[in-house]
Design an enzyme around this catalytic site. Structure first.
Site, PDB file in Angstrom:
ATOM      1  N   HIS A  73       0.835  -1.220   0.000  1.00 33.67           N
ATOM      2  CA  HIS A  73       0.000   0.000   0.000  1.00 33.67           C
ATOM      3  C   HIS A  73       0.864   1.261   0.000  1.00 33.67           C
ATOM      4  CE1 HIS A  73      -3.873  -2.086   0.889  1.00 33.67           C
ATOM      5  NE2 HIS A  73      -3.073  -2.957   1.481  1.00 33.67           N
ATOM      6  N   ASN A 147     -10.283  -2.880   2.557  1.00 30.92           N
ATOM      7  CA  ASN A 147      -9.992  -2.882   1.125  1.00 30.92           C
ATOM      8  C   ASN A 147     -11.274  -2.668   0.341  1.00 30.92           C
ATOM      9  OD1 ASN A 147      -7.215  -3.328   1.249  1.00 30.92           O
ATOM     10  ND2 ASN A 147      -7.401  -5.553   1.142  1.00 30.92           N
ATOM     11  N   HIS A 338      -3.646   1.139  12.143  1.00 27.70           N
ATOM     12  CA  HIS A 338      -3.393  -0.106  12.863  1.00 27.70           C
ATOM     13  C   HIS A 338      -4.734  -0.733  13.228  1.00 27.70           C
ATOM     14  CE1 HIS A 338      -2.069  -3.114  15.497  1.00 27.70           C
ATOM     15  NE2 HIS A 338      -1.774  -2.413  16.564  1.00 27.70           N
TER      16      HIS A 338
END
Ligand code: HDD
Length: 690
Positions: A73, A147, A338
């Protein structure tokens, strides 16, 4: 944005913002600099002197400007905004207040990304897109790191390095950049059937979003909502774009990668700058704990969806992105997501992919951002207070006062105190078992949902998937790898396997490995997600001297009212002359753009203009290419001649709107409808060379 719209996060960021207007150049020590163009030397032609502290500082800082890019990414674009729940209906399931307090806008930062390419790679490659959102809630930061596809390649995170090594450029020559079409990826895929479902998504048009603003997002894993009594409910998170789910076509993406590698990034930036704030609806699928085993797949398996027909997606709120960052590096590059950043009321499950991620994200930020104080970087700082005994480390930005940096303490009056009320309490789940490296049998079915996906596709979507497999495998040198993939696909659908095999020169399987179960989930098809609006769509109007100015203005005015962005393109920038000698402003010279950067094209009338366009290869190609890519193509009056020259013809093809009489009202409404439909895949484009 008005002063009242500013969020707590925005006000907090003010502390870090620096404005240079009206200031003088200084060193990092605040010393005014008298000359930054000539280093200090011994004589005009002599050597540079070490004592030139400005020179040394300037060069040293420059030498250290780069940080490691994200291992995956790496390329992305981000923006700030807010999340607002519609009502308090989730209060029965979770204590997370940002999800349950209507009217409260929680500030967010969202970053979209491609996975495989490096920071400088193109936006429109075939890839998964990351969709990561940091919610700065008063209860602390919550990160939803998802995603644009609802499943993943592997079931257990221990295989993530293998998968990423396989998909990244090959290690010996670092080729190819930002592409899955190469041997190592497909070798991994053929040996790892659990990738099959995700590969179907990756070969579909979902991997080619028209815009970040027009793609779905998914939390992928099953998470847990936890209520005030500590009761859990399984949850899957979904983002649904307000503008509909739209994709580019493959040929288009490849050309855009050269014409405008920043296509998706620019689109997001421009939409926000022009006040067209992108918006998504957050939805949840809720599954009571007691139904954990009610499905024919395992909820802990990230290669599976819960079909929406089985568990409907319940809308709970909206995400709006309304402010671009001030500085790409400071904000978009340094933002650190995170999965382990959760607030009270949201918890994890034992999904082994999720569990691995809980380790990886914090770990990777330590190397990427250079030490344990990265949560103090402005974009990462919570709006909730941070009070703890963490101390020191590189780049400590706070000045913790007092003697006590340990718990328990009496020298600091026991503070910061540990108080259970309102604190994060982990969901109590009974767990017991043998220590064992083994996957549950409930994770073993790698094909049924890949078949479900295939069965759910419209004819044109299937054709695109077959073409994608043929393209990708066509780039694979090893025949046994091609054969292995075809073998896997034969477990998904026999016709699919045969079509792919025929395209890549391997023996088609004689019969199906297993019968197709015949089930479909209509919600998976992009055909079933119509949002028919031209809002924010880019429409090209082709013109030359002699154009019918009234038509140009009329089309522009009507489509702009509907929210479209119209640009007049001509051979030269500046203006063209209308039929009656009036000036028609040109937005851009055709040579600086291309049809692939637009959603639709109109050719207005005006004999001389159309004749000039017919003589201009760029204009002819523009129309043919737009047609080939399934876009709305319109012509008024004499404009139809350009369509004929461009092989579009004047026949009734889907999405081709012709008004020979030049009736503005009829034309614009028919053309707007054709453009709003996004693409017209039913069109016959076989003969089109573009
Ligand atoms: Fe990951 C970044 C999404 C599996 C390890 N991941 C990263 C980003 C997104 C995702 C959107 C970019 C965040 C940003 O914009 O900064 N990743 C996913 C999803 C997954 C997934 C939806 C599966 C459901 N990831 C996954 C696994 C691992 C990682 C299994 C490791 C075991 N991911 C990382 C990472 C990254 C990352 C190495 C690289 C940069 C970063 O974290 O900050 O930790």
């Amino acid at each position: 944005m008005t002063a009242d719209d500013r969020t707590d996060k925005d006000r907090q960021l003010d502390e870090a913002r620096v404005d240079f207007h009206g200031t003088n150049l200084t060193t990092d020590q605040g010393i005014r600099v008298d000359d930054t163009d000539n280093s200090l030397r011994a004589g005009e032609r002599g050597p540079t002197l070490m004592e030139d502290f400005h020179f040394r500082e300037k060069i040293t800082h420059f030498d250290h400007e780069r940080i490691p890019e994200r291992v995956v990414h790496a390329r992305g674009a981000g923006a700030y905004g807010y999340f607002e729940p519609y009502d308090d209906s989730l209060a029965a399931f979770t204590t997370a207040r940002f999800l349950t307090t209507p009217g409260v806008r929680t500030p967010v930062f969202t970053r979209f990304s491609t996975v495989a390419g490096s920071r400088g790679s193109a936006d429109t490659v075939r890839d998964v897109r990351g969709f990561a959102t940091k919610f700065y809630t008063p209860q602390g930061n919550f990160d939803l790191v998802g995603n644009n596809m609802p499943v993943f390649f592997i079931q257990d995170g221990v295989k993530f390095p293998d998968f990423v090594h396989a998909v990244k450029p090959e290690p010996h020559n670092e080729i190819p950049q930002a592409s899955s079409a190469h041997d190592t990826l497909w070798d991994f895929v053929q040996l790892q059937p659990e990738t099959t479902h995700m590969m179907m998504w990756l070969m579909s048009d979902r991997a080619l979003p028209r815009s970040y603003r027009m793609m779905q997002g998914f939390g992928v894993h099953t998470f847990r909502l936890v209520d005030a009594e500590g009761r859990g409910t399984f949850v899957k998170f979904h983002w649904r774009p307000k503008l509909g789910i739209h994709s580019l076509v493959w040929d288009e993406t490849q050309k855009i990668a050269g014409k405008d590698p920043d296509f998706n990034r620019r689109d997001l930036w421009e939409a926000i700058e022009s006040g067209n704030f992108p918006e998504w609806e957050l939805g949840v699928q809720l599954v009571p704990e007691e139904d954990e085993h009610a499905f024919d797949f395992d909820l802990l398996d990230a290669t599976k969806i819960i079909p929406e027909e089985q568990v409907p997606v319940r809308p709970v709120g909206r995400l709006v992105l309304d402010r671009n960052p001030d500085n790409f590096f400071a904000e978009t590059e340094q933002v650190a997501f995170h999965l382990g950043n959760v607030v009270p009321g949201i918890d994890f499950t034992n999904d082994p992919l999720l569990q691995a991620r809980l380790f990886s994200y914090l770990d990777t930020q330590l190397i990427r951002l250079g030490g344990p104080n990265f949560p103090q970087i402005p974009v990462n700082r919570p709006v909730a207070e941070v009070r703890n005994h963490h101390r020191d480390g590189y780049h400590q930005m706070t000045i913790p006062r007092g003697q006590a940096s340990y718990h328990p303490n009496s020298l600091g009056a026991g503070c910061p105190a540990v108080d259970g009320a309102g604190a994060y309490t982990h969901y109590q789940e009974r767990v017991d078992g043998d220590k064992i490296r083994k996957r549950s049998a409930s994770f073993a079915d790698h094909y049924s949902q890949a078949t479900l996906f295939w069965n759910s596709m419209a004819g044109w979507e299937k054709a695109h998937i077959v073409a994608a497999f043929r393209f990708e495998l066509g780039k694979v040198d090893h025949t046994h790898v091609r054969e292995g993939v075809v073998r896997n696909l034969n477990h998904v659908d026999h016709d699919l396997a045969v079509l792919v095999a025929e395209g890549v020169g391997v023996e088609p399987p004689a019969g199906p490995a297993v019968p197709n179960h015949g089930h479909a989930s209509p919600a998976l098809s992009q055909d079933h997600a119509p949002v028919e609006s031209v809002a924010t769509r880019k429409i090209a109007i082709l013109a030359a001297d002699g154009v019918d100015a009234a038509q140009v203005e009329g089309v522009q005015a009507a489509l702009t009212v509907m929210g479209a962005i119209c640009e007049v393109l001509a051979a030269r920038d500046g203006a063209v002359r209308g039929e009656d000698g009036e000036q028609v402003p040109v937005t851009r010279a055709m040579s600086t753009v291309a049809s692939v950067l637009y959603d639709a094209v109109v050719v207005p009338g005006g004999k001389a203009s159309v004749q000039a366009l017919c003589e201009d290869g760029d204009a002819v190609h523009f129309v043919s290419e737009a047609f080939k890519h399934g876009k709305a193509v319109g012509a008024m009056g004499a404009g139809v001649e350009l369509l004929e020259d461009a092989r579009v013809g004047s026949s009734a093809q889907p999405g081709v709107v012709i008004d020979a009489e030049g009736n503005l009202e009829d034309f614009t409404s028919a053309f707007a409808a054709a453009a709003a439909a996004h693409r017209h895949p039913a069109r016959d484009t076989q003969r089109m060379p573009a």
